[in-house]
Design a protein around this motif. Structure first.
Motif, PDB file in Angstrom:
ATOM      1  N   GLY A 293       0.786  -1.214   0.000  1.00 16.03           N
ATOM      2  CA  GLY A 293       0.000   0.000   0.000  1.00 16.03           C
ATOM      3  C   GLY A 293       0.819   1.265   0.000  1.00 16.03           C
ATOM      4  N   VAL A 294       1.991   1.268  -0.612  1.00 16.84           N
ATOM      5  CA  VAL A 294       2.851   2.446  -0.632  1.00 16.84           C
ATOM      6  C   VAL A 294       3.126   2.859  -2.071  1.00 16.84           C
ATOM      7  CG1 VAL A 294       5.164   3.293  -0.121  1.00 16.84           C
ATOM      8  CG2 VAL A 294       3.942   1.966   1.584  1.00 16.84           C
ATOM      9  N   LEU A 295       3.020   4.152  -2.321  1.00 19.31           N
ATOM     10  CA  LEU A 295       3.327   4.704  -3.644  1.00 19.31           C
ATOM     11  C   LEU A 295       4.821   4.939  -3.731  1.00 19.31           C
ATOM     12  CD1 LEU A 295       2.572   6.132  -6.331  1.00 19.31           C
ATOM     13  CD2 LEU A 295       2.312   8.212  -4.999  1.00 19.31           C
TER      14      LEU A 295
ATOM     15  N   ASP B 256      12.844   6.333   0.837  1.00 22.75           N
ATOM     16  CA  ASP B 256      12.508   6.194  -0.573  1.00 22.75           C
ATOM     17  C   ASP B 256      11.362   5.217  -0.803  1.00 22.75           C
ATOM     18  OD1 ASP B 256      14.483   7.967  -1.195  1.00 22.75           O
ATOM     19  OD2 ASP B 256      15.932   6.473  -1.850  1.00 22.75           O
ATOM     20  N   ARG B 257      11.035   4.401   0.191  1.00 21.74           N
ATOM     21  CA  ARG B 257       9.985   3.406   0.061  1.00 21.74           C
ATOM     22  C   ARG B 257       8.710   3.795   0.803  1.00 21.74           C
ATOM     23  NH1 ARG B 257      14.468   1.977  -1.333  1.00 21.74           N
ATOM     24  NH2 ARG B 257      14.870   0.218  -2.710  1.00 21.74           N
ATOM     25  N   VAL B 258       8.621   5.062   1.147  1.00 21.28           N
ATOM     26  CA  VAL B 258       7.420   5.600   1.787  1.00 21.28           C
ATOM     27  C   VAL B 258       6.779   6.596   0.826  1.00 21.28           C
ATOM     28  CG1 VAL B 258       6.567   6.976   3.721  1.00 21.28           C
ATOM     29  CG2 VAL B 258       8.355   5.279   4.106  1.00 21.28           C
ATOM     30  N   ALA B 259       5.462   6.539   0.704  1.00 20.83           N
ATOM     31  CA  ALA B 259       4.749   7.382  -0.257  1.00 20.83           C
ATOM     32  C   ALA B 259       4.984   8.861   0.004  1.00 20.83           C
ATOM     33  CB  ALA B 259       3.253   7.089  -0.194  1.00 20.83           C
ATOM     34  N   LEU B 260       5.095   9.618  -1.078  1.00 22.71           N
ATOM     35  CA  LEU B 260       5.173  11.061  -0.938  1.00 22.71           C
ATOM     36  C   LEU B 260       3.890  11.620  -0.344  1.00 22.71           C
ATOM     37  CD1 LEU B 260       6.869  12.359  -4.221  1.00 22.71           C
ATOM     38  CD2 LEU B 260       7.922  11.810  -2.030  1.00 22.71           C
ATOM     39  N   ASP B 261       2.766  11.004  -0.653  1.00 23.23           N
ATOM     40  CA  ASP B 261       1.474  11.517  -0.194  1.00 23.23           C
ATOM     41  C   ASP B 261       0.837  10.582   0.821  1.00 23.23           C
ATOM     42  OD1 ASP B 261       0.983   9.425  -1.922  1.00 23.23           O
ATOM     43  OD2 ASP B 261      -0.753  10.375  -2.874  1.00 23.23           O
ATOM     44  N   ARG B 262       1.639   9.932   1.642  1.00 28.37           N
ATOM     45  CA  ARG B 262       1.092   8.967   2.593  1.00 28.37           C
ATOM     46  C   ARG B 262       0.160   9.642   3.601  1.00 28.37           C
ATOM     47  NH1 ARG B 262       5.517   7.354   7.249  1.00 28.37           N
ATOM     48  NH2 ARG B 262       6.258   9.449   7.755  1.00 28.37           N
ATOM     49  N   GLU B 263      -0.722   8.862   4.151  1.00 29.81           N
ATOM     50  CA  GLU B 263      -1.559   9.336   5.235  1.00 29.81           C
ATOM     51  C   GLU B 263      -0.792   9.184   6.547  1.00 29.81           C
ATOM     52  OE1 GLU B 263      -4.387  10.870   4.841  1.00 29.81           O
ATOM     53  OE2 GLU B 263      -4.264  10.563   2.678  1.00 29.81           O
ATOM     54  N   ILE B 264      -0.969  10.135   7.439  1.00 31.47           N
ATOM     55  CA  ILE B 264      -0.333  10.074   8.750  1.00 31.47           C
ATOM     56  C   ILE B 264      -1.412  10.265   9.815  1.00 31.47           C
ATOM     57  CG2 ILE B 264       1.944  10.838   8.019  1.00 31.47           C
ATOM     58  CD1 ILE B 264       1.225  13.663   8.838  1.00 31.47           C
ATOM     59  N   PRO B 265      -1.181   9.768  11.023  1.00 30.88           N
ATOM     60  CA  PRO B 265      -2.202   9.909  12.068  1.00 30.88           C
ATOM     61  C   PRO B 265      -2.369  11.364  12.491  1.00 30.88           C
ATOM     62  CG  PRO B 265      -0.175   9.007  12.978  1.00 30.88           C
ATOM     63  CD  PRO B 265      -0.003   9.001  11.489  1.00 30.88           C
ATOM     64  N   ASP B 266      -3.611  11.754  12.694  1.00 28.72           N
ATOM     65  CA  ASP B 266      -3.910  13.087  13.206  1.00 28.72           C
ATOM     66  C   ASP B 266      -3.620  13.061  14.708  1.00 28.72           C
ATOM     67  OD1 ASP B 266      -4.952  15.475  14.090  1.00 28.72           O
ATOM     68  OD2 ASP B 266      -6.762  15.376  12.852  1.00 28.72           O
ATOM     69  N   THR B 267      -2.549  13.709  15.129  1.00 28.48           N
ATOM     70  CA  THR B 267      -2.077  13.591  16.508  1.00 28.48           C
ATOM     71  C   THR B 267      -2.602  14.695  17.425  1.00 28.48           C
ATOM     72  OG1 THR B 267      -0.063  14.782  15.868  1.00 28.48           O
ATOM     73  CG2 THR B 267       0.029  12.368  15.847  1.00 28.48           C
ATOM     74  N   ARG B 268      -3.463  15.545  16.908  1.00 27.05           N
ATOM     75  CA  ARG B 268      -4.016  16.605  17.751  1.00 27.05           C
ATOM     76  C   ARG B 268      -4.967  16.040  18.801  1.00 27.05           C
ATOM     77  NH1 ARG B 268      -7.055  20.057  13.396  1.00 27.05           N
ATOM     78  NH2 ARG B 268      -7.563  17.920  12.750  1.00 27.05           N
ATOM     79  N   ASN B 269      -5.133  16.790  19.883  1.00 22.27           N
ATOM     80  CA  ASN B 269      -6.197  16.479  20.827  1.00 22.27           C
ATOM     81  C   ASN B 269      -7.538  16.617  20.115  1.00 22.27           C
ATOM     82  OD1 ASN B 269      -8.300  17.542  23.005  1.00 22.27           O
ATOM     83  ND2 ASN B 269      -6.727  16.391  24.111  1.00 22.27           N
TER      84      ASN B 269
ATOM     85  N   PHE C  19      17.064  24.022   1.914  1.00 23.94           N
ATOM     86  CA  PHE C  19      17.641  22.684   1.785  1.00 23.94           C
ATOM     87  C   PHE C  19      19.037  22.777   1.190  1.00 23.94           C
ATOM     88  CE2 PHE C  19      15.742  23.394  -2.369  1.00 23.94           C
ATOM     89  CZ  PHE C  19      16.629  22.786  -3.257  1.00 23.94           C
ATOM     90  N   ARG C  20      19.839  21.812   1.562  1.00 23.43           N
ATOM     91  CA  ARG C  20      21.155  21.637   0.955  1.00 23.43           C
ATOM     92  C   ARG C  20      21.438  20.146   0.932  1.00 23.43           C
ATOM     93  NH1 ARG C  20      26.178  23.297  -0.530  1.00 23.43           N
ATOM     94  NH2 ARG C  20      27.909  22.006   0.236  1.00 23.43           N
ATOM     95  N   ASN C  21      21.545  19.603  -0.270  1.00 23.20           N
ATOM     96  CA  ASN C  21      21.871  18.188  -0.468  1.00 23.20           C
ATOM     97  C   ASN C  21      20.926  17.269   0.301  1.00 23.20           C
ATOM     98  OD1 ASN C  21      23.990  18.843  -2.163  1.00 23.20           O
ATOM     99  ND2 ASN C  21      25.523  18.802  -0.538  1.00 23.20           N
ATOM    100  N   GLU C  22      19.639  17.594   0.277  1.00 21.24           N
ATOM    101  CA  GLU C  22      18.642  16.772   0.962  1.00 21.24           C
ATOM    102  C   GLU C  22      18.234  15.585   0.097  1.00 21.24           C
ATOM    103  OE1 GLU C  22      17.432  15.220   3.383  1.00 21.24           O
ATOM    104  OE2 GLU C  22      16.696  16.996   4.464  1.00 21.24           O
ATOM    105  N   ALA C  23      17.794  14.516   0.740  1.00 20.70           N
ATOM    106  CA  ALA C  23      17.283  13.351   0.012  1.00 20.70           C
ATOM    107  C   ALA C  23      16.014  13.733  -0.734  1.00 20.70           C
ATOM    108  CB  ALA C  23      17.001  12.206   0.987  1.00 20.70           C
ATOM    109  N   TRP C  24      15.889  13.221  -1.940  1.00 20.41           N
ATOM    110  CA  TRP C  24      14.745  13.528  -2.802  1.00 20.41           C
ATOM    111  C   TRP C  24      13.429  13.233  -2.110  1.00 20.41           C
ATOM    112  CZ3 TRP C  24      13.989  15.486  -7.755  1.00 20.41           C
ATOM    113  CH2 TRP C  24      12.756  15.219  -8.342  1.00 20.41           C
ATOM    114  N   SER C  25      13.283  12.031  -1.592  1.00 18.57           N
ATOM    115  CA  SER C  25      12.003  11.617  -1.024  1.00 18.57           C
ATOM    116  C   SER C  25      11.640  12.455   0.196  1.00 18.57           C
ATOM    117  CB  SER C  25      12.029  10.134  -0.659  1.00 18.57           C
ATOM    118  OG  SER C  25      13.125   9.830   0.188  1.00 18.57           O
ATOM    119  N   ALA C  26      12.592  12.754   1.069  1.00 17.64           N
ATOM    120  CA  ALA C  26      12.297  13.542   2.268  1.00 17.64           C
ATOM    121  C   ALA C  26      11.886  14.962   1.905  1.00 17.64           C
ATOM    122  CB  ALA C  26      13.500  13.557   3.197  1.00 17.64           C
TER     123      ALA C  26
END
Length: 600
Positions: free
Chosen positions: A42-44, A128-141, A162-169
């Protein structure tokens, strides 16, 4: 069996089959659109950094590096989505078909993982194996979700350095901003490249960003560092609010509205989100837990986190959604009115690369009439790197110390001497011209550091003569050895002894009014026959007695005395039964209070 009963049975069977078929088709659709992997279903998958290990499924074309990038080529797919997406939670993310290379051996994967930590400070192979548009948990109260904000809020320009950052991040940061910021409140995302030399951050990044709405890349012509790059981004920003973020973050649901609302209420408010954790190893998004933690600092001029005291809780916190004041900020993630940013002097442009700019702005905001807050209903995840891959052309210590001196000289007033006692070598260093920053402080009619300590951060321990019995190094005259942390400043590891050097640092201790042997952030406590550093509190085990030069340092709780043990530099300090006149138990501090009676 009657015809009516057969009809009902047929309908039931048909209905079950239809539901089952729908589920199968739904699963197939998810797999088709999100991709699969032996590790993460389930990862893009998205294009990586061209490390040669990840195979592109279709024809690849070489892309030349931009002018100031290294003379390499970076392989990117020839095909990609051409539709420019609309921002919002349902936006389509430009991506490329990508083979996650499940054929890699364990040794090959381990090699790539190690390379990622070395080059980026985190597990790039996993990122690199995690989706760019992944869903993340809503951590707010949960109360945050029903909070109502003004309809008219200022639009923001998000500035990411940024300087020399990983593409995916980097791209996951951008996509999260586009998906989770209301389109009518997002003016733009400005990616400021601080002279990167990795090929994937040249033309490939420009080509990808061209498919995204409201995103621009700003190129620095030479290495400028964090503060000057932020200033360059701010000059080109159009939004009424500037949001400065790191390049390895993920914005969570409803992250911007709480920040914008406080700035709309008073443009002098500078607001920080609660910083959640993106695990550097597996890239899981995790709630930081307690949102009511404020920024602080120590006298080495290092930023620290600490739980908010009752003073702030009682004054500011009405419920789980309340913003609260913070003496300092971490500096990587915050929002500020663009007009106010310019009014209070942006950044000290003579601070180089990175370091102390967050404390400099924190003191300046408070001392010059502003307010620094943290908003519990705003959550942004951040990757805390295992180690910093940032290069310092003039060396880490030279650069960060020079920045700290500039901060101390402009904003600390007489309290700068505390810093210099901890870092006596800093007094001899060049820190450049301060006339512009001193003039700024006068023009803004800023308050004193004493006002800041009395009003904004009265909880901070101030090692002055009102609170000190002795300070400096703790020397055993018989051996000429001094108590030394051996680099173990916390965590409960034993401290020891080392040749006295008179340079403060690991040998700087304070014997306080309350009879604790204190370091900047921790206090000495016996543990068995050794001494460790622990969080300072009022526990009896942290109390010591010392009557003056060449006398024992006794711990009444254990009824034992500090003992140098075997007189070897680098050995561990001990606590042993007290013996009158024993040379290994005689100690003296570098300095003593000239009026100790005043401490009684």
């Amino acid at each position: 069996m009657s015809r009516r009963r057969c009809s009902r049975l047929f309908c039931a069977v048909f209905g079950v089959c239809a539901v089952w078929l729908s589920l199968v088709l739904l699963f197939a659709w998810v797999v088709r659109h999100n991709g699969t992997n032996q590790e993460d279903s389930g990862v893009l998958f998205v294009a990586g950094d061209g490390d040669g290990r990840l195979r592109i499924k279709h024809d690849a074309v070489p892309v030349a590096a931009s002018a100031h990038h290294v003379n390499e080529t970076w392989k990117m797919p020839a095909k990609s989505l051409l539709v420019v997406p609309k921002p919002g939670p349902d936006m389509k993310v430009p991506a490329w078909d990508f083979d996650p290379a499940p054929h890699l051996t364990t040794e090959e994967r381990d090699k790539l993982t190690k390379e990622g930590y070395k080059n980026y400070g985190f597990n790039k192979f996993k990122s690199d194996r995690v989706a760019l548009d992944r869903e993340i948990p809503d951590t707010r109260n949960y109360k945050c979700k029903s909070r109502v904000y003004p309809k008219q809020l200022p639009k923001c320009s998000v500035i990411v350095i940024f300087r020399n950052e990983a593409w995916s991040a980097l791209l996951r940061s951008v996509i999260s901003l586009l998906r989770r910021t209301p389109a009518h409140l997002l003016e733009e995302v400005l990616l400021v490249d601080d002279f990167s030399d990795k090929p994937h951050l040249g033309k490939p990044l420009d080509d990808y960003v061209a498919k995204l709405p409201n995103v621009r890349v700003i190129r620095q012509a030479s290495r400028m560092g964090l503060t000057r790059s932020r200033m360059a981004g701010a000059k080109q920003a159009k939004g009424g609010v500037l949001v400065f973020l790191d390049c390895h973050i993920e914005a969570n649901a409803g992250w911007y509205e709480p920040l914008a609302a406080r700035i709309a209420a008073d443009r002098r408010n500078v607001i920080c989100p609660v910083i959640d954790i993106i695990n550097q190893d597996n890239f899981m998004y995790q709630s930081v837990g307690n949102a009511f933690v404020m920024g602080s600092f120590n006298w080495n001029l290092i930023f620290r986190w600490q739980a908010i005291p009752d003073r702030i809780r009682n004054a500011d916190v009405k419920d789980e959604t309340s913003e609260f004041r913070s003496p300092t900020m971490a500096g990587g993630l915050f929002a500020i009115s663009r007009a106010y940013f310019e009014e209070i002097g942006t950044y000290d442009h003579e601070m180089d690369i990175w370091g102390s700019e967050n404390l400099e702005m924190s003191f300046r905001v408070w001392q010059c009439g502003g307010r620094l807050e943290i908003a519990p209903c705003s959550r942004v995840g951040h990757v805390y790197r295992r180690q910093s891959p940032i290069s310092f052309p003039h060396g880490v210590d030279l650069t960060t110390t020079r920045n700290a001196i500039r901060l101390a000289e402009v904003w600390l007033d007489e309290y700068k001497e505390i810093y210099y006692k901890l870092r006596p070598d800093a007094k001899k260093r060049d820190y450049g011209d301060l006339s512009e920053r001193v003039s700024l402080r006068k023009r803004l009619q800023c308050k004193s550091m004493k006002w800041y300590l009395d009003t904004i951060y009265p909880e901070l321990f101030v090692p002055d003569e009102k609170n000190m019995r002795g300070w400096g190094d703790i020397k055993n005259p018989a051996s000429e050895l001094c108590v030394d942390t051996l680099g173990k400043n916390d965590g409960g590891e034993p401290i020891g002894l080392y040749a006295c050097h008179g340079m403060g640092s690991n040998q700087a201790f304070w014997f306080t009014k309350t009879k604790t042997l204190r370091r900047v952030d921790s206090c000495a406590v016996p543990r068995g026959t050794q001494v460790v550093l622990s969080f300072c509190n009022d526990d009896a085990s942290q109390k010591w007695e010392h009557t003056g030069p060449n006398s024992p340092i006794r711990n009444p709780y254990s009824n034992k005395c500090l003992d140098r043990g075997v007189a070897v530099s680098g050995g561990f300090l001990q606590v042993l039964p007290c013996e009158a006149g024993k040379p290994s138990q005689q100690w003296k501090f570098g300095e003593y209070n000239s009026n100790p009676q005043a401490l009684a």
